[in-house]
Structure formats: structure tokens, C-alpha cells
Design a protein around this motif. Structure first.
Motif, PDB file in Angstrom:
ATOM      1  N   TYR A 116       0.873  -1.046  -0.060  1.00 31.67           N
ATOM      2  CA  TYR A 116      -0.082   0.020  -0.062  1.00 31.67           C
ATOM      3  C   TYR A 116       0.816   1.196   0.033  1.00 31.67           C
ATOM      4  CZ  TYR A 116       0.849  -0.148   5.136  1.00 31.67           C
ATOM      5  OH  TYR A 116       1.523  -0.300   6.502  1.00 31.67           O
ATOM      6  N   THR A 117       0.346   2.346  -0.500  1.00 38.47           N
ATOM      7  CA  THR A 117       1.039   3.608  -0.299  1.00 38.47           C
ATOM      8  C   THR A 117      -0.168   4.566   0.263  1.00 38.47           C
ATOM      9  OG1 THR A 117      -0.122   4.359  -2.478  1.00 38.47           O
ATOM     10  CG2 THR A 117       2.224   3.553  -2.568  1.00 38.47           C
ATOM     11  N   TYR A 118       0.202   5.772   0.773  1.00 37.84           N
ATOM     12  CA  TYR A 118      -0.620   6.537   1.284  1.00 37.84           C
ATOM     13  C   TYR A 118      -1.329   7.454   0.262  1.00 37.84           C
ATOM     14  CZ  TYR A 118       1.077   5.179   5.758  1.00 37.84           C
ATOM     15  OH  TYR A 118       1.426   4.310   6.724  1.00 37.84           O
ATOM     16  N   ALA A 119      -2.767   7.399   0.501  1.00 41.04           N
ATOM     17  CA  ALA A 119      -3.651   8.290  -0.306  1.00 41.04           C
ATOM     18  C   ALA A 119      -3.288   9.829  -0.077  1.00 41.04           C
ATOM     19  CB  ALA A 119      -5.080   7.831  -0.289  1.00 41.04           C
ATOM     20  N   ALA A 120      -3.313  10.550  -1.012  1.00 44.56           N
ATOM     21  CA  ALA A 120      -3.207  11.835  -0.937  1.00 44.56           C
ATOM     22  C   ALA A 120      -4.295  12.692  -0.188  1.00 44.56           C
ATOM     23  CB  ALA A 120      -3.160  12.707  -2.271  1.00 44.56           C
ATOM     24  N   SER A 121      -3.992  13.638   0.584  1.00 43.18           N
ATOM     25  CA  SER A 121      -4.996  14.288   1.434  1.00 43.18           C
ATOM     26  C   SER A 121      -6.296  14.918   0.531  1.00 43.18           C
ATOM     27  CB  SER A 121      -4.640  15.482   1.971  1.00 43.18           C
ATOM     28  OG  SER A 121      -5.704  16.075   2.767  1.00 43.18           O
ATOM     29  N   GLY A 122      -7.635  14.574   0.631  1.00 38.77           N
ATOM     30  CA  GLY A 122      -8.707  14.979  -0.102  1.00 38.77           C
ATOM     31  C   GLY A 122      -9.145  13.710  -1.065  1.00 38.77           C
TER      32      GLY A 122
END
Length: 168
Positions: free
Chosen positions: A90-96
Motif C-alpha cells: 500500500y501507499t498513502y492516499a493524498a489528502s482529499g
């Protein structure tokens, strides 16, 4: 011992939480309110093996999370953002990045993998036991039980494929 997302973790007195996503090679996320449920800073595995101590606590205005600094020689997060046995990454989703109706799954220590959809975002939740209003959280309709606090929320089928982590 490798602490993967969804691992059962405990605090003094038997308070149960869930290890969330990896923050770094020596840290992972879990629920910020754990710092206030029990004033001991230490987390263990169910067999009483010390995992590490809490740091970078957020509980209120900017959400509900903290980081656990692992003991390193006995416990650590995986070397990459992955799940048990290295399946899925997994990667971290961008804010929003999250939208109303998006499908998600929560990887809880008690409920396991529970699927649902985002029903609201930028929600405020009053936590009466701590007299705190937690802001900037999302609401979803997946099953969540006591002990799932701190669990990672991912795009569907995260355990088997590349996915995004929306938070805890």
C-alpha cells in the motif's frame, strides 16, 4: 516479531487496540485515544512481549492517531508497506483523495477485514469518555468492534493487491 496492520496490541489493564499501517522502519500507527485510555505509554502483544511506546499523539482537532515506536530488537513493522507474509502493498492516499461512496475496507484485530463505503467526511465526533471532539475524520458503514481502534482503512482487496491507505 513483525507487527503487520491488523495485529492485536494491548496496553496495561488489557485494553485492546489494532496495529495500523506502517509509519517508518521503526514505527506504526494506532488510535490516538489509546494514550488517554490508560496512562502507561507502553504497548505489548497478547503474550506480554513489549512492542514499544507511544509518541506523536493526535487526539482532537486533527484526528485520532498516535505512533508506536517499536523496541526494534524484539518487534518492528515490516520493512515495506505490506500485509501479513508480504502479500499486497500500500501507499498513502493524498489528502482529499477519498470521496463519498468510495468502497473501503478496515483491517481490525477483532473484526478482521470488514468492507463498507465512505458515508461522510470532515466529520466531528464527540468522545464523551474523554470530553474531546475529534475533528477531520471520515465515517464509513463497515463493521467495527471494540479493539479495532487504530486499524488501517484501505481500498478494497488490499490484502492481495497494490492499494491505497486512507488512514486509521
Amino acid at each position: 516479531t513483525i507487527i503487520y496492520p491488523g495485529t492485536v496490541i494491548l496496553k496495561e489493564g488489557g485494553y485492546l487496540y489494532t496495529a495500523g499501517p506502517r509509519a517508518s522502519s521503526r514505527k506504526f500507527y494506532t488510535a490516538g485515544h489509546a494514550a488517554y485510555d490508560v496512562f502507561s505509554p507502553y504497548f505489548t502483544l497478547p503474550n506480554q512481549t513489549l512492542i514499544g511506546s507511544q509518541s506523536n499523539i493526535v487526539f482532537g482537532t486533527n484526528g485520532d492517531c498516535l505512533q508506536v515506536d517499536t523496541a526494534g530488537d524484539t518487534c518492528s513493522p515490516p520493512s515495506t508497506n505490506c500485509f501479513v507474509a508480504g502479500t499486497g502493498t500500500y501507499t498513502y492516499a493524498a489528502s482529499g483523495a477519498i470521496m463519498m461512496g468510495d468502497a473501503v475496507e478496515m483491517h481490525g484485530a477483532v473484526s478482521g477485514i470488514s468492507s463498507g463505503n465512505i458515508t461522510a467526511y470532515d466529520v466531528e465526533v464527540f468522545v464523551s469518555s474523554h470530553n474531546v471532539t475529534v475533528q477531520n475524520v471520515c465515517a464509513a458503514n463497515y463493521v467495527c468492534r471494540n479493539g479495532d481502534s487504530g486499524a488501517g482503512v484501505f481500498t478494497p482487496n488490499a490484502f492481495y493487491t497494490s492499494s491505497s491507505c486512507y488512514g486509521i
